[in-house]
Write an enzyme that holds these catalytic residues in place. Structure first.
Site, PDB file in Angstrom:
ATOM      1  N   LYS A 180       1.368  -0.737  -0.305  1.00 43.53           N
ATOM      2  CA  LYS A 180       0.208  -0.076   0.404  1.00 43.53           C
ATOM      3  C   LYS A 180       0.951   1.325   0.000  1.00 43.53           C
ATOM      4  O   LYS A 180       1.710   1.707   0.988  1.00 43.53           O
ATOM      5  CB  LYS A 180      -0.720  -0.510   1.058  1.00 43.53           C
ATOM      6  CG  LYS A 180      -1.422   0.789   1.427  1.00 43.53           C
ATOM      7  CD  LYS A 180      -3.065   0.839   0.867  1.00 43.53           C
ATOM      8  CE  LYS A 180      -3.467   2.438   0.952  1.00 43.53           C
ATOM      9  NZ  LYS A 180      -5.155   2.516  -0.022  1.00 43.53           N
ATOM     10  N   SER A 188      -3.023   7.904   3.027  1.00 45.86           N
ATOM     11  CA  SER A 188      -3.271   8.574   3.512  1.00 45.86           C
ATOM     12  C   SER A 188      -4.880   9.141   4.233  1.00 45.86           C
ATOM     13  O   SER A 188      -5.051   7.711   4.256  1.00 45.86           O
ATOM     14  CB  SER A 188      -3.609   9.756   2.382  1.00 45.86           C
ATOM     15  OG  SER A 188      -4.366   9.697   1.425  1.00 45.86           O
ATOM     16  N   GLU A 197      -2.424  -2.583  -3.525  1.00 49.04           N
ATOM     17  CA  GLU A 197      -3.408  -1.705  -3.398  1.00 49.04           C
ATOM     18  C   GLU A 197      -3.343  -0.343  -3.778  1.00 49.04           C
ATOM     19  O   GLU A 197      -2.453   0.510  -2.861  1.00 49.04           O
ATOM     20  CB  GLU A 197      -4.067  -1.648  -1.609  1.00 49.04           C
ATOM     21  CG  GLU A 197      -5.695  -1.379  -1.969  1.00 49.04           C
ATOM     22  CD  GLU A 197      -6.078  -0.330  -0.535  1.00 49.04           C
ATOM     23  OE1 GLU A 197      -5.671  -1.301   0.911  1.00 49.04           O
ATOM     24  OE2 GLU A 197      -7.081   0.045   0.056  1.00 49.04           O
TER      25      GLU A 197
HETATM   26  N1  LIG Z   1     -19.862  -5.813   0.836  1.00 46.92           N
HETATM   27  C1  LIG Z   1     -19.471  -5.076   2.069  1.00 46.92           C
HETATM   28  N2  LIG Z   1     -19.964  -4.977   2.160  1.00 46.92           N
HETATM   29  C2  LIG Z   1     -19.971  -4.467   3.452  1.00 46.92           C
HETATM   30  N3  LIG Z   1     -19.200  -3.212   4.004  1.00 46.92           N
HETATM   31  C3  LIG Z   1     -18.172  -3.834   2.580  1.00 46.92           C
HETATM   32  C4  LIG Z   1     -18.197  -4.075   1.601  1.00 46.92           C
HETATM   33  N4  LIG Z   1     -16.988  -3.878   1.162  1.00 46.92           N
HETATM   34  C5  LIG Z   1     -16.706  -2.878   2.001  1.00 46.92           C
HETATM   35  N5  LIG Z   1     -17.139  -1.931   3.267  1.00 46.92           N
HETATM   36  C6  LIG Z   1     -16.814  -1.699   3.906  1.00 46.92           C
HETATM   37  O1  LIG Z   1     -17.344  -0.090   3.275  1.00 46.92           O
HETATM   38  C7  LIG Z   1     -15.922   0.444   3.790  1.00 46.92           C
HETATM   39  C8  LIG Z   1     -15.304   1.008   2.759  1.00 46.92           C
HETATM   40  O2  LIG Z   1     -13.832  -0.748   1.678  1.00 46.92           O
HETATM   41  P1  LIG Z   1     -12.755  -0.095   2.288  1.00 46.92           P
HETATM   42  O3  LIG Z   1     -12.133  -1.518   1.324  1.00 46.92           O
HETATM   43  O4  LIG Z   1     -11.950   0.288   2.874  1.00 46.92           O
HETATM   44  O5  LIG Z   1     -12.657   0.940  -0.021  1.00 46.92           O
HETATM   45  P2  LIG Z   1     -11.108   1.583   0.512  1.00 46.92           P
HETATM   46  O6  LIG Z   1      -9.895   0.214   0.317  1.00 46.92           O
HETATM   47  O7  LIG Z   1     -12.228   1.104  -1.547  1.00 46.92           O
HETATM   48  O8  LIG Z   1     -11.084   2.549   0.466  1.00 46.92           O
HETATM   49  C9  LIG Z   1     -15.097  -0.761   4.753  1.00 46.92           C
HETATM   50  O9  LIG Z   1     -15.957  -0.264   6.159  1.00 46.92           O
HETATM   51  C10 LIG Z   1     -15.256  -2.023   4.401  1.00 46.92           C
HETATM   52  O10 LIG Z   1     -15.611  -2.996   5.259  1.00 46.92           O
HETATM   53 MG   LIG Z   2      -8.330   0.648   1.284  1.00 51.64          MG
END
Ligand SMILES: Nc1ncnc2c1ncn2[C@@H]1O[C@H](COP(=O)(O)OP(=O)(O)O)[C@@H](O)[C@H]1O
Ligand SMILES: [Mg+2]
Length: 223
Positions: free
Chosen positions: A39, A43, A112
């Protein structure tokens, strides 16, 4: 030995990239591929000094890498890396990021992105440039909600323009609210972009362990 390499990019921030990248890393670790995870830019660490995404990735991959090789640039402001770097007066070196990622050459790896596909990393580079420089296939994560037809089409067009291979697209419902576009988004996109693999869409699943199991089942199609 087969190796698996992915850059997990998003159509936007908060779409589920970390969830997908962790599930991929866990799958690879279970297959004894000892995946490298990165990663490179994180930020939004205003609340703590630990880069949460990098930490989660490191753990999913089996905790064998040092956190400093997973995450090179950390910023407090919840802004794109380029803007946060400017605000915090800590510019990032794209060449250093590439050098670090080159360590994983010949091995399985999961990178990522930060924010969306064209989020700026510095004045010259975006996440797409990492995929291009390392010839990493992109796994594009898109939000399964109204607006995703446009966001997904824009990203696929940008990837095609740069001749970046698309491993697959995954629509994920990261918010609890249902919206009627979720019934048709997947079918519309897969029938429009017939040369792209669309994985079965991920529903909203609140429970962490259940969500991880479901994600791993879907992503195992790429192994
Ligand atoms: N399919 C899903 N069902 C429920 N919650 C989800 C799902 N996909 C992502 N989330 C939740 O959404 C939020 C954003 O996901 P994240 O993986 O951190 O996104 P990114 O890395 O793209 O910013 C987190 O709290 C994650 O747990
Ligand atoms: Mg993320």
């Amino acid at each position: 030995m087969t190796v698996h390499r992915f850059l997990v990019a998003g159509t936007d921030t908060g779409v589920g990239k970390t969830e997908v990248a962790c599930a991929l890393a866990a799958l690879l670790a279970e297959r004894q591929e000892r995946p490298w995870v990165f990663k490179p830019y994180e930020s939004g660490m205003e609340q703590s000094n630990v880069p949460a995404d990098a930490q989660a990735l490191r753990q999913a991959a089996g905790n064998w890498q040092s956190l400093d090789t997973v995450c090179l640039y950390r910023y407090r402001a919840p802004l794109s890396p380029a803007v946060a770097a400017k605000l915090e007066r800590r510019p990032a070196s794209f060449r250093r990021v590439l050098r670090t990622l080159h360590q994983a050459e010949g091995a399985s790896m999961v990178v990522e992105g930060a924010g969306g596909l064209l989020s700026p990393l510095d004045g010259q580079h975006t996440i797409a440039d990492i995929a291009q420089a390392l010839r990493l296939p992109v796994l594009l994560v898109a939000r399964n909600a109204l607006g995703t037809l446009n966001h997904t089409a824009l990203c696929l067009e940008a990837l095609r323009h740069r001749r970046i291979k698309v491993a697959a697209v995954l629509l994920s419902q990261s918010a609890a609210q249902a919206d009627i576009s979720q019934k048709t988004n997947h079918r519309w996109l897969s029938q429009t972009f017939t040369n792209v693999t669309f994985l079965p869409p991920m529903p909203f699943i609140d429970a962490h362990q259940k969500r991880l199991t479901a994600l791993k089942r879907v992503l195992s199609r790429l192994m």
